[in-house]
Scaffold this active site. Structure first.
Site, PDB file in Angstrom:
ATOM      1  CB  CYS A  12      -0.960   0.000   1.184  1.00 63.96           C
ATOM      2  SG  CYS A  12      -2.384  -1.091   0.974  1.00 63.96           S
ATOM      3  CG  HIS A  43       2.456 -10.241  -3.900  1.00 66.56           C
ATOM      4  ND1 HIS A  43       2.052 -10.232  -2.583  1.00 66.56           N
ATOM      5  CD2 HIS A  43       3.529 -11.055  -3.961  1.00 66.56           C
ATOM      6  CE1 HIS A  43       2.865 -11.011  -1.879  1.00 66.56           C
ATOM      7  NE2 HIS A  43       3.763 -11.529  -2.696  1.00 66.56           N
TER       8      HIS A  43
HETATM    9  P1  5GP Z   1       6.062 -13.014  -1.158  1.00 64.41           P
HETATM   10  O1  5GP Z   1       7.243 -13.601  -0.412  1.00 64.41           O
HETATM   11  O2  5GP Z   1       5.098 -12.356  -0.188  1.00 64.41           O
HETATM   12  O3  5GP Z   1       5.398 -13.948  -2.103  1.00 64.41           O
HETATM   13  O4  5GP Z   1       6.663 -11.886  -2.104  1.00 64.41           O
HETATM   14  C1  5GP Z   1       6.982 -10.628  -1.655  1.00 64.41           C
HETATM   15  C2  5GP Z   1       8.005 -10.080  -2.614  1.00 64.41           C
HETATM   16  O5  5GP Z   1       8.124  -8.696  -2.392  1.00 64.41           O
HETATM   17  C3  5GP Z   1       9.398 -10.677  -2.462  1.00 64.41           C
HETATM   18  O6  5GP Z   1       9.787 -11.314  -3.682  1.00 64.41           O
HETATM   19  C4  5GP Z   1      10.273  -9.479  -2.126  1.00 64.41           C
HETATM   20  O7  5GP Z   1      11.552  -9.520  -2.749  1.00 64.41           O
HETATM   21  C5  5GP Z   1       9.442  -8.318  -2.630  1.00 64.41           C
HETATM   22  N1  5GP Z   1       9.676  -7.084  -1.902  1.00 64.41           N
HETATM   23  C6  5GP Z   1       9.747  -6.924  -0.553  1.00 64.41           C
HETATM   24  N2  5GP Z   1       9.928  -5.638  -0.238  1.00 64.41           N
HETATM   25  C7  5GP Z   1       9.983  -4.957  -1.421  1.00 64.41           C
HETATM   26  C8  5GP Z   1      10.150  -3.571  -1.740  1.00 64.41           C
HETATM   27  O8  5GP Z   1      10.287  -2.691  -0.884  1.00 64.41           O
HETATM   28  N3  5GP Z   1      10.134  -3.241  -3.062  1.00 64.41           N
HETATM   29  C9  5GP Z   1       9.994  -4.187  -4.040  1.00 64.41           C
HETATM   30  N4  5GP Z   1      10.014  -3.746  -5.308  1.00 64.41           N
HETATM   31  N5  5GP Z   1       9.817  -5.495  -3.775  1.00 64.41           N
HETATM   32  C10 5GP Z   1       9.816  -5.874  -2.475  1.00 64.41           C
HETATM   33 ZN    ZN Z   2      -1.836  -3.300   1.214  1.00 62.50          ZN
END
Ligand code: 5GP
Ligand code: ZN
Length: 112
Positions: free
Chosen positions: A6, A98
């Site tokens: 967000c 996402h």
């Molecule tokens: P999840 O582990 O929840 O499936 O994916 C979250 C993703 O968000 C991870 O691949 C991580 O590298 C990415 N991520 C975390 N913090 C940030 C950020 O501040 N900016 C960006 N562009 N990606 C992020």
């Molecule tokens: Zn959110």
């Protein structure tokens, strides 16, 4: 709400944007797991796939239509993977729905 994505939507945290419209945002993952690693998120805060329901699920159809366009624009004509991690067992680290687009090289055949 203290939600990282967000804050990215609000522009409070910078991101490398790939695509944006009034409903969704696509940006590059900060820690890429493949040569192309893009995240596509709804602007509406939905915690994850486990919070989808008949009221809010239409956004997923829009997201997937744009995923196909984004992948073409990124030159992923040889294929790619779309992943959404859910909850603790799914290793979801950001509780804002996402979809990862992963591609740009041959991916591992194992899903886990
Ligand atoms: P999840 O582990 O929840 O499936 O994916 C979250 C993703 O968000 C991870 O691949 C991580 O590298 C990415 N991520 C975390 N913090 C940030 C950020 O501040 N900016 C960006 N562009 N990606 C992020
Ligand atoms: Zn959110």
């Amino acid at each position: 709400m203290d939600c990282l994505f967000c804050k990215i939507i609000a522009g409070e945290i910078p991101s490398t944007k790939i695509y944006e419209d009034d409903k969704i945002l696509a940006f590059r993952d900060i820690n890429p797991q493949a040569p192309a690693h893009i995240l596509v998120i709804p602007k509406e805060h939905i915690g994850g796939v486990d919070e989808l329901n008949s009221e809010n699920v239409a956004i997923v159809s829009h997201i997937f239509a744009k995923i196909a366009e984004i992948a073409k624009n990124e030159g992923l004509e040889k294929g790619y993977r779309v992943v959404s991690n859910v909850g603790e067992h799914g290793c979801q680290s950001v509780r804002h729905l996402h979809f990862h687009i992963l591609g740009g090289s041959q991916l591992n055949g194992s899903m886990v």
